[in-house]
Design an enzyme around this catalytic site. Sequence first.
Site, PDB file in Angstrom:
ATOM      1  N   GLY A   1      -9.851  16.443  14.046  1.00  0.00           N
ATOM      2  CA  GLY A   1      -9.132  16.665  12.798  1.00  0.00           C
ATOM      3  C   GLY A   1     -10.093  16.712  11.629  1.00  0.00           C
ATOM      4  O   GLY A   1      -9.775  16.274  10.523  1.00  0.00           O
ATOM      5  N   ALA A   2     -11.276  17.269  11.866  1.00  0.00           N
ATOM      6  CA  ALA A   2     -12.350  17.236  10.868  1.00  0.00           C
ATOM      7  C   ALA A   2     -12.025  18.034   9.618  1.00  0.00           C
ATOM      8  O   ALA A   2     -12.610  17.788   8.560  1.00  0.00           O
ATOM      9  CB  ALA A   2     -13.654  17.749  11.485  1.00  0.00           C
TER      10      ALA A   2
ATOM     11  N   GLY B   1      -9.082  18.141   8.092  1.00  0.00           N
ATOM     12  CA  GLY B   1      -8.010  17.531   7.305  1.00  0.00           C
ATOM     13  C   GLY B   1      -8.551  16.598   6.229  1.00  0.00           C
ATOM     14  O   GLY B   1      -9.764  16.399   6.104  1.00  0.00           O
ATOM     15  N   ARG B   2      -7.651  16.015   5.455  1.00  0.00           N
ATOM     16  CA  ARG B   2      -8.075  15.112   4.366  1.00  0.00           C
ATOM     17  C   ARG B   2      -8.885  13.944   4.889  1.00  0.00           C
ATOM     18  O   ARG B   2      -9.940  13.614   4.360  1.00  0.00           O
ATOM     19  CB  ARG B   2      -6.841  14.603   3.607  1.00  0.00           C
ATOM     20  CG  ARG B   2      -6.155  15.644   2.750  1.00  0.00           C
ATOM     21  CD  ARG B   2      -4.977  15.010   1.996  1.00  0.00           C
ATOM     22  NE  ARG B   2      -4.296  16.008   1.186  1.00  0.00           N
ATOM     23  CZ  ARG B   2      -3.377  16.841   1.652  1.00  0.00           C
ATOM     24  NH1 ARG B   2      -3.026  16.786   2.917  1.00  0.00           N
ATOM     25  NH2 ARG B   2      -2.797  17.713   0.852  1.00  0.00           N
TER      26      ARG B   2
ATOM     27  N   THR C   1      -0.647   9.509  12.836  1.00  0.00           N
ATOM     28  CA  THR C   1       0.686   8.902  12.807  1.00  0.00           C
ATOM     29  C   THR C   1       1.737   9.983  13.006  1.00  0.00           C
ATOM     30  O   THR C   1       1.439  11.168  13.055  1.00  0.00           O
ATOM     31  CB  THR C   1       0.940   8.176  11.475  1.00  0.00           C
ATOM     32  OG1 THR C   1       0.878   9.137  10.400  1.00  0.00           O
ATOM     33  CG2 THR C   1      -0.100   7.095  11.230  1.00  0.00           C
TER      34      THR C   1
ATOM     35  N   PRO D   1      -2.429   2.844  12.427  1.00  0.00           N
ATOM     36  CA  PRO D   1      -1.779   3.699  11.441  1.00  0.00           C
ATOM     37  C   PRO D   1      -2.413   3.597  10.058  1.00  0.00           C
ATOM     38  O   PRO D   1      -2.217   4.457   9.212  1.00  0.00           O
ATOM     39  CB  PRO D   1      -0.333   3.200  11.433  1.00  0.00           C
ATOM     40  CG  PRO D   1      -0.407   1.806  11.956  1.00  0.00           C
ATOM     41  CD  PRO D   1      -1.526   1.808  12.952  1.00  0.00           C
TER      42      PRO D   1
ATOM     43  N   HIS E   1       3.426   7.607  -1.054  1.00  0.00           N
ATOM     44  CA  HIS E   1       2.306   8.469  -0.698  1.00  0.00           C
ATOM     45  C   HIS E   1       2.399   9.786  -1.466  1.00  0.00           C
ATOM     46  O   HIS E   1       3.411  10.073  -2.108  1.00  0.00           O
ATOM     47  CB  HIS E   1       2.290   8.767   0.805  1.00  0.00           C
ATOM     48  CG  HIS E   1       1.732   7.660   1.636  1.00  0.00           C
ATOM     49  ND1 HIS E   1       2.518   6.628   2.123  1.00  0.00           N
ATOM     50  CD2 HIS E   1       0.466   7.395   2.058  1.00  0.00           C
ATOM     51  CE1 HIS E   1       1.756   5.796   2.817  1.00  0.00           C
ATOM     52  NE2 HIS E   1       0.513   6.233   2.793  1.00  0.00           N
TER      53      HIS E   1
ATOM     54  N   LYS F   1       2.360  14.411   2.218  1.00  0.00           N
ATOM     55  CA  LYS F   1       2.437  13.636   3.459  1.00  0.00           C
ATOM     56  C   LYS F   1       3.754  13.959   4.158  1.00  0.00           C
ATOM     57  O   LYS F   1       4.826  13.876   3.555  1.00  0.00           O
ATOM     58  CB  LYS F   1       2.326  12.138   3.180  1.00  0.00           C
ATOM     59  CG  LYS F   1       2.320  11.289   4.459  1.00  0.00           C
ATOM     60  CD  LYS F   1       1.998   9.837   4.161  1.00  0.00           C
ATOM     61  CE  LYS F   1       2.097   8.963   5.402  1.00  0.00           C
ATOM     62  NZ  LYS F   1       1.136   9.378   6.452  1.00  0.00           N
TER      63      LYS F   1
END
Length: 279
Positions: free
Chosen positions: A17-18, A20-21, A109, A132, A164, A168
């Site tokens: 998941g490099a 992503g945020r 998650t 999580p 959040h 999200k």
Amino acid sequence: MSARANPPPLTRAVIIGASGRMGEALLRAAPTFPQLIVTGAIAAAGSLALGRDAGQLAGIGRANLLITGDLPAALAQADVALDFSNCAATRSNLQACRAARKPLLLGTTGFGAELDAELEATAREVALLVAPNTSVGAAVLAELTREAAQALPASFDIDVLELHHRLKQDAPSGTALALARTAAQARGFPAPTGRASSAPTSGPRPGEGQIGLASLRAGDIVGEHTVLFCGAGEDLVLTHRARERAVFARGALSAALWLSSRPAGRYGMRDFIFNKTEG
């Protein structure tokens, strides 16, 4: 003259998941860990990040590490993996780490009880840390929640509120569900079950013997979790507020270094925190 001691070997990490945020936050934080090197950066098939330099993507300059979609090949050259991708890929990522016999820190998650059997199967063969929330402060919040739920009278209502950023997707957050389960276990209530929904939730006070959950999605809030213990004439409020995503990255990388030398089994941030404290 005594010989100089050899430096400890570097721990090689794969970030799943490099693009992503959290993936980018991990790439930015990794250079501050002299005992760790990122040797693999994985993105989903079809991602526009594939083939790009991971360092440039994260804004830290060229790292001579290309983002790929070949997880098995990356795991073959690594000591530990960190998964902050998408819950739709969690099952296949667990299977890949189990096949490669490589420890995995799972920070993704949004998955439900349908993965319980897969998680347990993985933990029988490799070290698996399910987190999580990977901030140190949030791990301590969970412990404080457990102690407060046990110590306060049953007349105190317990509610978990989480906030959040607007993008999200899962709500309640995985951290909020974990806090609610911690409080429920401490009180002897049935644990909240099921998948987090894709929309913010709120509603009336749940029935007796239940933990309330409420979510808000707004702006660019990094993450805030509050556990409310409300009694007659008094309240106890426990809050953890993340001001930057880097706190999760630093906690995840620290925990991954610890996990890389653990035997097979299922772990949580609590195991990492107390091992570090007692050691």
